[in-house]
Motif scaffolding. Structure first.
Motif, PDB file in Angstrom:
ATOM      1  N   LEU A  70       0.800  -1.156  -0.048  1.00  0.00           N
ATOM      2  CA  LEU A  70       0.130  -0.026   0.111  1.00  0.00           C
ATOM      3  C   LEU A  70       1.029   1.134  -0.023  1.00  0.00           C
ATOM      4  N   VAL A  71       0.658   2.196  -0.856  1.00  0.00           N
ATOM      5  CA  VAL A  71       1.356   3.441  -1.051  1.00  0.00           C
ATOM      6  C   VAL A  71       0.447   4.449  -1.204  1.00  0.00           C
ATOM      7  N   GLN A  72       0.763   5.761  -0.965  1.00  0.00           N
ATOM      8  CA  GLN A  72      -0.021   6.677  -1.161  1.00  0.00           C
ATOM      9  C   GLN A  72       0.214   7.251  -2.622  1.00  0.00           C
ATOM     10  N   ALA A  73      -0.524   8.167  -3.282  1.00  0.00           N
ATOM     11  CA  ALA A  73      -0.464   8.523  -4.781  1.00  0.00           C
ATOM     12  C   ALA A  73       0.735   9.630  -4.604  1.00  0.00           C
ATOM     13  N   GLY A  74       1.567   9.269  -5.680  1.00  0.00           N
ATOM     14  CA  GLY A  74       2.912   9.788  -5.850  1.00  0.00           C
ATOM     15  C   GLY A  74       3.929   8.960  -5.371  1.00  0.00           C
ATOM     16  N   GLY A  75       3.677   8.168  -4.570  1.00  0.00           N
ATOM     17  CA  GLY A  75       4.922   7.367  -3.948  1.00  0.00           C
ATOM     18  C   GLY A  75       5.474   6.452  -4.987  1.00  0.00           C
ATOM     19  N   SER A  76       6.237   5.544  -4.364  1.00  0.00           N
ATOM     20  CA  SER A  76       7.031   4.492  -5.301  1.00  0.00           C
ATOM     21  C   SER A  76       7.095   3.282  -4.621  1.00  0.00           C
ATOM     22  N   LEU A  77       6.942   2.154  -5.557  1.00  0.00           N
ATOM     23  CA  LEU A  77       7.352   0.767  -5.197  1.00  0.00           C
ATOM     24  C   LEU A  77       8.019   0.041  -6.070  1.00  0.00           C
ATOM     25  N   ARG A  78       8.880  -0.961  -5.649  1.00  0.00           N
ATOM     26  CA  ARG A  78       9.677  -1.651  -6.654  1.00  0.00           C
ATOM     27  C   ARG A  78       9.344  -3.225  -6.421  1.00  0.00           C
ATOM     28  N   LEU A  79       8.953  -3.754  -7.376  1.00  0.00           N
ATOM     29  CA  LEU A  79       8.695  -5.204  -7.656  1.00  0.00           C
ATOM     30  C   LEU A  79       9.577  -5.883  -7.905  1.00  0.00           C
ATOM     31  N   SER A  80       9.901  -7.122  -7.411  1.00  0.00           N
ATOM     32  CA  SER A  80      10.760  -8.278  -7.956  1.00  0.00           C
ATOM     33  C   SER A  80      10.087  -9.518  -8.182  1.00  0.00           C
ATOM     34  N   CYS A  81      10.849  -9.998  -8.965  1.00  0.00           N
ATOM     35  CA  CYS A  81      10.157 -11.376  -9.450  1.00  0.00           C
ATOM     36  C   CYS A  81      11.319 -12.393  -9.904  1.00  0.00           C
ATOM     37  N   ALA A  82      11.584 -13.469  -9.117  1.00  0.00           N
ATOM     38  CA  ALA A  82      12.620 -14.479  -9.399  1.00  0.00           C
ATOM     39  C   ALA A  82      12.215 -15.689  -9.906  1.00  0.00           C
ATOM     40  N   ALA A  83      12.697 -16.137 -11.078  1.00  0.00           N
ATOM     41  CA  ALA A  83      12.424 -17.226 -11.734  1.00  0.00           C
ATOM     42  C   ALA A  83      13.535 -18.503 -11.027  1.00  0.00           C
ATOM     43  N   SER A  84      12.818 -19.439 -10.668  1.00  0.00           N
ATOM     44  CA  SER A  84      13.813 -20.607 -10.280  1.00  0.00           C
ATOM     45  C   SER A  84      13.195 -21.898 -10.750  1.00  0.00           C
ATOM     46  N   GLY A  85      14.091 -23.012 -10.628  1.00  0.00           N
ATOM     47  CA  GLY A  85      13.892 -24.338 -11.315  1.00  0.00           C
ATOM     48  C   GLY A  85      14.721 -24.772 -12.451  1.00  0.00           C
ATOM     49  N   SER A  86      14.121 -25.696 -13.083  1.00  0.00           N
ATOM     50  CA  SER A  86      14.640 -26.276 -14.340  1.00  0.00           C
ATOM     51  C   SER A  86      14.563 -25.293 -15.429  1.00  0.00           C
ATOM     52  N   ILE A  87      15.617 -24.365 -15.511  1.00  0.00           N
ATOM     53  CA  ILE A  87      15.654 -23.459 -16.462  1.00  0.00           C
ATOM     54  C   ILE A  87      17.173 -23.543 -17.486  1.00  0.00           C
ATOM     55  N   TYR A  88      16.831 -23.632 -18.657  1.00  0.00           N
ATOM     56  CA  TYR A  88      17.979 -23.551 -19.716  1.00  0.00           C
ATOM     57  C   TYR A  88      18.193 -22.142 -19.997  1.00  0.00           C
ATOM     58  N   ARG A  89      17.106 -21.607 -20.588  1.00  0.00           N
ATOM     59  CA  ARG A  89      17.388 -20.007 -21.019  1.00  0.00           C
ATOM     60  C   ARG A  89      16.055 -19.364 -20.811  1.00  0.00           C
ATOM     61  N   ILE A  90      16.127 -17.996 -20.372  1.00  0.00           N
ATOM     62  CA  ILE A  90      15.011 -17.074 -20.123  1.00  0.00           C
ATOM     63  C   ILE A  90      14.925 -16.076 -21.525  1.00  0.00           C
ATOM     64  N   ASP A  91      14.118 -16.069 -22.171  1.00  0.00           N
ATOM     65  CA  ASP A  91      13.770 -15.067 -23.208  1.00  0.00           C
ATOM     66  C   ASP A  91      13.233 -13.783 -22.613  1.00  0.00           C
ATOM     67  N   ALA A  92      12.244 -13.356 -23.135  1.00  0.00           N
ATOM     68  CA  ALA A  92      11.264 -11.994 -22.577  1.00  0.00           C
ATOM     69  C   ALA A  92      10.921 -12.401 -21.219  1.00  0.00           C
ATOM     70  N   MET A  93      10.926 -11.277 -20.468  1.00  0.00           N
ATOM     71  CA  MET A  93      10.341 -11.302 -18.910  1.00  0.00           C
ATOM     72  C   MET A  93       9.604  -9.980 -19.212  1.00  0.00           C
ATOM     73  N   GLY A  94       8.451 -10.076 -18.126  1.00  0.00           N
ATOM     74  CA  GLY A  94       7.800  -8.854 -18.086  1.00  0.00           C
ATOM     75  C   GLY A  94       6.620  -8.711 -17.194  1.00  0.00           C
ATOM     76  N   TRP A  95       5.855  -7.776 -16.914  1.00  0.00           N
ATOM     77  CA  TRP A  95       4.818  -7.542 -16.041  1.00  0.00           C
ATOM     78  C   TRP A  95       3.467  -7.203 -16.686  1.00  0.00           C
ATOM     79  N   HIS A  96       2.499  -7.824 -16.024  1.00  0.00           N
ATOM     80  CA  HIS A  96       1.208  -7.508 -16.281  1.00  0.00           C
ATOM     81  C   HIS A  96       0.310  -7.112 -15.131  1.00  0.00           C
ATOM     82  N   ARG A  97      -0.870  -6.800 -15.104  1.00  0.00           N
ATOM     83  CA  ARG A  97      -1.681  -6.355 -14.208  1.00  0.00           C
ATOM     84  C   ARG A  97      -3.273  -6.388 -14.459  1.00  0.00           C
TER      85      ARG A  97
END
Length: 121
Positions: free
Chosen positions: A11-38
């Protein structure tokens, strides 16, 4: 098996900032594009931003100039720095990654579980 785990919502007030993180783990050979949806209540899920493995970025018009997407390939992690937040940015944010697993020739899309971002006016 591949997992995407998001963190950083809140929760943040209007005008404020947040930083989201997302870590991929597991059986991974290669990661192409990464992104965010809402997805806001009562609305369809929408693309927020993407970043390719080479660092090229793309943003929804509604967040250009306010949000910055980045990634750390060594950590299989994508970030979303959100500044000048507005109440209309309130939504559940989902990270996505296009991943190739070892021994598999195709790329598959994976989604995180979502993290809530609420911006109060």
């Amino acid at each position: 098996q591949v997992r995407l785990v998001e963190s950083g919502g809140g929760l943040v007030q209007a005008g404020g900032s947040l930083r989201l993180s997302c870590a991929a783990s597991g059986s991974i050979y290669r990661i192409d594009a990464m992104g965010w949806h809402r997805q806001a209540p009562g609305k369809q899920r929408e693309l927020v931003a993407t970043v390719t493995s080479g660092g090229s970025t793309n943003y929804a018009d509604s967040v250009k100039g306010r949000f910055t997407i980045s990634r750390d390939n060594a950590k299989n992690t994508v970030y979303l720095q959100m500044n000048s937040l507005k109440p209309e940015d309130t939504a559940v944010y989902y990270c996505t990654s296009r991943i190739r697993q070892p021994g598999i020739t195709i790329l598959e899309d994976y989604w995180g579980q979502g993290t809530q971002v609420t911006v109060s006016s």
